[in-house]
Design a protein around this motif. Structure first.
Motif, PDB file in Angstrom:
ATOM      1  N   MET A   1       0.804  -1.223   0.000  1.00 59.34           N
ATOM      2  CA  MET A   1       0.000   0.000   0.000  1.00 59.34           C
ATOM      3  C   MET A   1       0.840   1.277   0.000  1.00 59.34           C
ATOM      4  SD  MET A   1      -2.845   0.978   2.849  1.00 59.34           S
ATOM      5  CE  MET A   1      -1.688   0.703   4.191  1.00 59.34           C
ATOM      6  N   TYR A   2       1.840   1.351   0.888  1.00 61.74           N
ATOM      7  CA  TYR A   2       2.626   2.570   1.000  1.00 61.74           C
ATOM      8  C   TYR A   2       3.528   2.780  -0.217  1.00 61.74           C
ATOM      9  CZ  TYR A   2       0.846   2.147   5.694  1.00 61.74           C
ATOM     10  OH  TYR A   2       0.004   2.005   6.774  1.00 61.74           O
ATOM     11  N   ALA A   3       3.951   1.696  -0.837  1.00 57.09           N
ATOM     12  CA  ALA A   3       4.735   1.822  -2.067  1.00 57.09           C
ATOM     13  C   ALA A   3       3.882   2.437  -3.169  1.00 57.09           C
ATOM     14  CB  ALA A   3       5.268   0.461  -2.502  1.00 57.09           C
ATOM     15  N   CYS A   4       2.627   2.015  -3.263  1.00 59.10           N
ATOM     16  CA  CYS A   4       1.724   2.584  -4.279  1.00 59.10           C
ATOM     17  C   CYS A   4       1.523   4.073  -4.050  1.00 59.10           C
ATOM     18  CB  CYS A   4       0.372   1.864  -4.259  1.00 59.10           C
ATOM     19  SG  CYS A   4       0.453   0.136  -4.780  1.00 59.10           S
ATOM     20  N   SER A   5       1.418   4.463  -2.784  1.00 57.79           N
ATOM     21  CA  SER A   5       1.282   5.883  -2.469  1.00 57.79           C
ATOM     22  C   SER A   5       2.520   6.658  -2.901  1.00 57.79           C
ATOM     23  CB  SER A   5       1.048   6.060  -0.965  1.00 57.79           C
ATOM     24  OG  SER A   5       0.881   7.418  -0.639  1.00 57.79           O
ATOM     25  N   ASN A   6       3.701   6.065  -2.672  1.00 58.05           N
ATOM     26  CA  ASN A   6       4.941   6.712  -3.106  1.00 58.05           C
ATOM     27  C   ASN A   6       5.007   6.844  -4.628  1.00 58.05           C
ATOM     28  OD1 ASN A   6       5.791   7.022  -0.514  1.00 58.05           O
ATOM     29  ND2 ASN A   6       7.521   5.603  -0.655  1.00 58.05           N
ATOM     30  N   VAL A   7       4.604   5.790  -5.334  1.00 57.98           N
ATOM     31  CA  VAL A   7       4.598   5.831  -6.802  1.00 57.98           C
ATOM     32  C   VAL A   7       3.695   6.956  -7.278  1.00 57.98           C
ATOM     33  CG1 VAL A   7       3.908   4.599  -8.891  1.00 57.98           C
ATOM     34  CG2 VAL A   7       5.178   3.395  -7.110  1.00 57.98           C
ATOM     35  N   SER A   8       2.536   7.089  -6.656  1.00 54.93           N
ATOM     36  CA  SER A   8       1.612   8.169  -7.018  1.00 54.93           C
ATOM     37  C   SER A   8       2.266   9.532  -6.846  1.00 54.93           C
ATOM     38  CB  SER A   8       0.350   8.080  -6.146  1.00 54.93           C
ATOM     39  OG  SER A   8      -0.482   9.197  -6.369  1.00 54.93           O
ATOM     40  N   GLN A   9       2.947   9.734  -5.705  1.00 55.00           N
ATOM     41  CA  GLN A   9       3.601  11.013  -5.440  1.00 55.00           C
ATOM     42  C   GLN A   9       4.730  11.289  -6.433  1.00 55.00           C
ATOM     43  OE1 GLN A   9       2.954  13.490  -3.021  1.00 55.00           O
ATOM     44  NE2 GLN A   9       1.031  12.341  -2.950  1.00 55.00           N
ATOM     45  N   MET A  10       5.454  10.245  -6.790  1.00 51.74           N
ATOM     46  CA  MET A  10       6.559  10.425  -7.737  1.00 51.74           C
ATOM     47  C   MET A  10       6.046  10.816  -9.112  1.00 51.74           C
ATOM     48  SD  MET A  10       9.105   7.293  -6.690  1.00 51.74           S
ATOM     49  CE  MET A  10       9.589   7.069  -4.985  1.00 51.74           C
ATOM     50  N   TYR A  11       4.975  10.173  -9.546  1.00 47.07           N
ATOM     51  CA  TYR A  11       4.372  10.553 -10.830  1.00 47.07           C
ATOM     52  C   TYR A  11       3.816  11.970 -10.762  1.00 47.07           C
ATOM     53  CZ  TYR A  11       4.529   6.195 -13.544  1.00 47.07           C
ATOM     54  OH  TYR A  11       4.942   5.118 -14.297  1.00 47.07           O
ATOM     55  N   LYS A  12       3.256  12.329  -9.644  1.00 43.17           N
ATOM     56  CA  LYS A  12       2.664  13.658  -9.485  1.00 43.17           C
ATOM     57  C   LYS A  12       3.731  14.753  -9.567  1.00 43.17           C
ATOM     58  CE  LYS A  12      -0.288  16.299  -6.323  1.00 43.17           C
ATOM     59  NZ  LYS A  12      -1.034  16.262  -5.023  1.00 43.17           N
ATOM     60  N   LYS A  13       4.905  14.487  -8.977  1.00 40.13           N
ATOM     61  CA  LYS A  13       5.963  15.491  -8.927  1.00 40.13           C
ATOM     62  C   LYS A  13       6.984  15.341 -10.057  1.00 40.13           C
ATOM     63  CE  LYS A  13       5.773  16.074  -3.909  1.00 40.13           C
ATOM     64  NZ  LYS A  13       6.541  16.103  -2.659  1.00 40.13           N
ATOM     65  N   GLY A  14       6.941  14.211 -10.766  1.00 43.68           N
ATOM     66  CA  GLY A  14       7.972  13.962 -11.771  1.00 43.68           C
ATOM     67  C   GLY A  14       9.312  13.716 -11.108  1.00 43.68           C
ATOM     68  N   ASP A  15       9.283  13.026  -9.994  1.00 40.85           N
ATOM     69  CA  ASP A  15      10.486  12.789  -9.195  1.00 40.85           C
ATOM     70  C   ASP A  15      10.963  11.350  -9.400  1.00 40.85           C
ATOM     71  OD1 ASP A  15      12.516  13.329  -7.460  1.00 40.85           O
ATOM     72  OD2 ASP A  15      11.243  13.851  -5.756  1.00 40.85           O
ATOM     73  N   GLY A  16      12.024  11.170 -10.194  1.00 39.70           N
ATOM     74  CA  GLY A  16      12.525   9.841 -10.493  1.00 39.70           C
ATOM     75  C   GLY A  16      11.858   9.206 -11.696  1.00 39.70           C
TER      76      GLY A  16
END
Length: 228
Positions: free
Chosen positions: A180-195
């Motif tokens: 679950m928390y990994a999916c949340s991180n993936v969402s944030q990374m896509y949102k910010k274009g981070d990585g």
């Protein structure tokens, strides 16, 4: 023979026979799985952690049975046995987690990786070893290890650089295993274009997946290991 588990005497007989069977498997047939079952018998049924600890340790030292090595390390880590109520030896704990990993018990790889990533309990920080053991577990589809690798590359440290591209790779792999928390991180990374290349549609997709996993597990929310 069938047993009536509502009958106290039959339950006692069943437990006695179970212990006899596991002793025979361990001491006469020399079956490592039988020795581990005997350790579990002492631990869970007889509530004799001293005997359980000795069986697990012998099964690890003599038979290289990974799950038993993991048990030994856990006993040492949590000081479960009175004879082991002493100052924790991080090197010894790590030794048994590593041996459990090298003998095929994946959760032991994860714990070995965690120990080498901290100075608090383990034998001292060693990023290369931490990455090695977490990678071994991640490669065997242990979601928590993939997530831990992502968190390490999100944070970065003096020993290793922050690397959001690698953090994204491990977060995505862990999310694919429904962490679950990994999916949340993936969402944030896509949102910010981070990585990864910014993509709001994918950010929303993974946000929804994290929410669905959260609702399915019905666990309280806690902070996500994502850097601002």
């Amino acid at each position: 023979m069938s047993y009536d588990f509502k009958d106290e005497e039959q339950v006692k007989e069943y437990i006695k026979n179970l212990g006899t069977e596991y002793r025979f498997q361990c001491y006469h047939e020399k079956i490592p799985e039988g020795c581990h079952r005997l350790g579990d018998f002492f631990e869970s049924i007889k509530k004799d952690l001293e005997k359980a600890s000795k069986v697990f340790k012998t099964n690890c030292d003599d038979n290289n049975y990974g799950w038993s090595c993991f048990k030994v390390a856990n006993y040492l880590l949590h000081n479960k046995v009175s004879a082991e109520k002493k100052e924790k030896n991080g090197k010894e704990i790590a030794q048994y987690f590593v041996k459990g990993c090298e003998n095929g018990y994946v959760p032991s790889c994860h714990l070995a990786g965690l120990l080498f990533s901290t100075d608090k309990i383990g034998p001292g920080k060693d990023f290369k070893k931490a990455e090695h053991y977490l990678q071994k577990a991640c490669d065997q589809k242990y979601a928590a290890s993939c997530y831990q690798l992502s968190a390490m590359f999100i944070r970065g440290s003096e020993e290793y650089p922050k690397d959001m591209a690698r953090a994204f790779k491990y977060s995505l792999r862990s999310c694919d295993m429904n962490h679950m928390y990994a999916c949340s991180n993936v969402s944030q990374m896509y949102k910010k274009g981070d990585g990864v290349v910014k993509n709001l549609n994918l950010a929303e997709k993974f946000r929804k997946k994290a929410k669905e996993l959260f609702e399915a597990q019905k666990v309280p929310e806690k902070p996500i290991a994502f850097s601002e």
